[in-house]
Enzyme design. Structure first.
Site: not given
Ligand code: GLP
Length: 236
Positions: A67, A136, A138, A143
């Protein structure tokens, strides 16, 4: 599904790196599906160490990222392209031309989504997809929704995602409100999925996703339908 519990972030990162390294060793031109966020940083450092030590060679490896924020380009420190360059690509011997991140600054975002799906298909799909999980539920930026969205798409970020990701920005107002994300088709078509999660704060959503009902309201729950998933979780 294999669920591996480890004692800390270091161990999670080490095990995840070994699984990815094994894939690169087996197939030198493999397609790595890559993720951003704080969770995979240690995994990328470990892989970079293995590359430095001459244990793995990324020169023929290809990659597609999940993404990108809409409106942030490579010059922006918070763009996922910059994140990948700094935390991984610049530290290993991958050919940067073989790395792909959706272009969140494309003039026509719908066309960019179509281009990205066609690109993944032309590469033969993803061999191993690394995933984190959002608070959440995702994956990528898929989402919670009333349906699973299959293709790469332009998504409005949830309030909880904006709040969770605000820690990387000067203020919550600076967090982009939308993003481009790979959809469920490319993720579910990956030959292997490796999900990593750490911290008590992720435990509830992880359990809900892996053992609760499969529903687009918890996007990661779709992984229950994938035949080759490994989850590494560290509570610390
Ligand atoms: C972002 C990314 C996700 C990732 C998530 C969790 O929103 N788009 O791919 O898994 O963050 O992030 P973290 O690893 O910082 O908790």
């Amino acid at each position: 599904m294999r669920f591996i519990t480890v004692k800390n972030y270091e161990e999670m990162s080490k095990k995840a790196a070994i699984i990815i390294a094994a894939e690169v060793l087996k197939k030198e031109d493999c397609v790595l599906g890559l993720a951003t966020g704080s969770t995979p940083v240690g995994t990328y450092s470990r892989l970079a160490e293995m590359c430095d030590a001459g244990e793995i060679d990324f020169s023929k490896t290809r990659s597609v990222n999940l993404d990108e924020y809409v409106g942030l380009d490579v010059e922006n420190d918070q763009s996922y392209r910059k994140f990948m360059n700094v935390n991984f690509f610049n530290k290993i011997n991958i050919d940067i031309n073989n790395t792909n991140v959706p272009n969140g600054c494309a003039e026509d975002l719908n066309k960019e989504c179509e281009r990205y799906d066609a690109l993944i298909e032309s590469m033969g799909g993803v061999d191993i997809q690394l995933l984190g999980i959002g608070v959440d539920g995702h994956i990528g930026f898929n989402e919670p929704d009333s349906e699973f969205v299959m293709g790469t798409h332009h998504v409005t970020l949830d309030e909880s995602t904006i709040q969770a990701n605000a820690r990387f920005f000067d203020s919550e107002n600076d967090v982009p409100r939308s993003a481009l994300t790979m959809g469920m088709k490319a993720i579910m078509n990956a030959k292997q999925i490796l999900m990593i999660a750490n911290g008590k704060g992720k435990k509830d959503i992880l359990m809900k996703a892996l053992y609760g009902p499969v529903t687009p309201e918890v996007p990661a729950s779709i992984l229950q339908l994938h035949p080759n998933v490994t989850v590494i979780y560290s509570e610390e």
